[in-house]
Design a protein around this motif. Sequence first.
Motif, PDB file in Angstrom:
ATOM      1  N   HIS A   1      54.903 -13.844  54.158  1.00 35.23           N
ATOM      2  CA  HIS A   1      55.216 -13.066  52.832  1.00 35.23           C
ATOM      3  C   HIS A   1      55.080 -11.096  52.941  1.00 35.23           C
ATOM      4  O   HIS A   1      53.427 -11.455  52.977  1.00 35.23           O
ATOM      5  CB  HIS A   1      54.654 -13.574  51.470  1.00 35.23           C
TER       6      HIS A   1
ATOM      7  N   TYR B   1      63.597 -17.987  46.349  1.00 36.51           N
ATOM      8  CA  TYR B   1      62.590 -19.174  47.441  1.00 36.51           C
ATOM      9  C   TYR B   1      63.056 -20.284  46.885  1.00 36.51           C
ATOM     10  O   TYR B   1      63.223 -20.694  45.548  1.00 36.51           O
ATOM     11  CB  TYR B   1      61.422 -18.715  47.560  1.00 36.51           C
TER      12      TYR B   1
ATOM     13  N   VAL C   1      56.149 -23.247  45.030  1.00 39.59           N
ATOM     14  CA  VAL C   1      56.828 -21.911  44.047  1.00 39.59           C
ATOM     15  C   VAL C   1      56.520 -21.165  43.128  1.00 39.59           C
ATOM     16  O   VAL C   1      55.870 -21.670  41.878  1.00 39.59           O
ATOM     17  CB  VAL C   1      58.507 -22.939  44.046  1.00 39.59           C
TER      18      VAL C   1
END
Length: 197
Positions: free
Chosen positions: A42, A136, A185
Amino acid sequence: MKTKTYLLALFIALTFMMCNTSKKEDVDQTEKTPKVKESDEHIALSPADSLKLVNHQIEIKGEVEFPLQLTVDSLRKMKVVDINNLKIVCQSGAVKKDDKTSKGVLLKDILEKAKIKQNGHKDRNFYIVARASDDYKATFSWAEIFNNPTGENTYVLFEENGKPVKNGEMILICGNDIKTGPRHVYWLKTIEVYKVK
């Protein structure tokens, strides 16, 4: 005869030059094309950019009888679970985060409150998508949540190590996974229920 030989030589020279020019242009184009990063790491966001992605409420929607808008305060009024020693393990196996204590609500409890639209007890062909504000996604099947130990270990967190998660953020995590990172998440925005067609 000399003219034919001259024209043939000229034709061969031009053809050779065109082939080399084409190859050179291909090389130039290849060099100009940005290289795609092989890793799926990321990109680190600045605190200001991260703050823009925080949601102060999550929406439960889709194939549910009672769509919900949940905030940290509304989660605190539900059955809160204390979770100990929750590690965030990325796909490579590295531990990215180690929370000694966390607080949250089981995803199963949230879905029971929203009540999935089932036609009888045999209607179980649903999947659940937890979506972040950066799009996401993590997915779960109905069976994972309601007929598997995963359902007793999938939470919407609002507190980590005795402190609220950043600025009212809520996080979904499946503590049952071997590598917890892929279904961790951040910036949780929606929990969506869909029927498998």
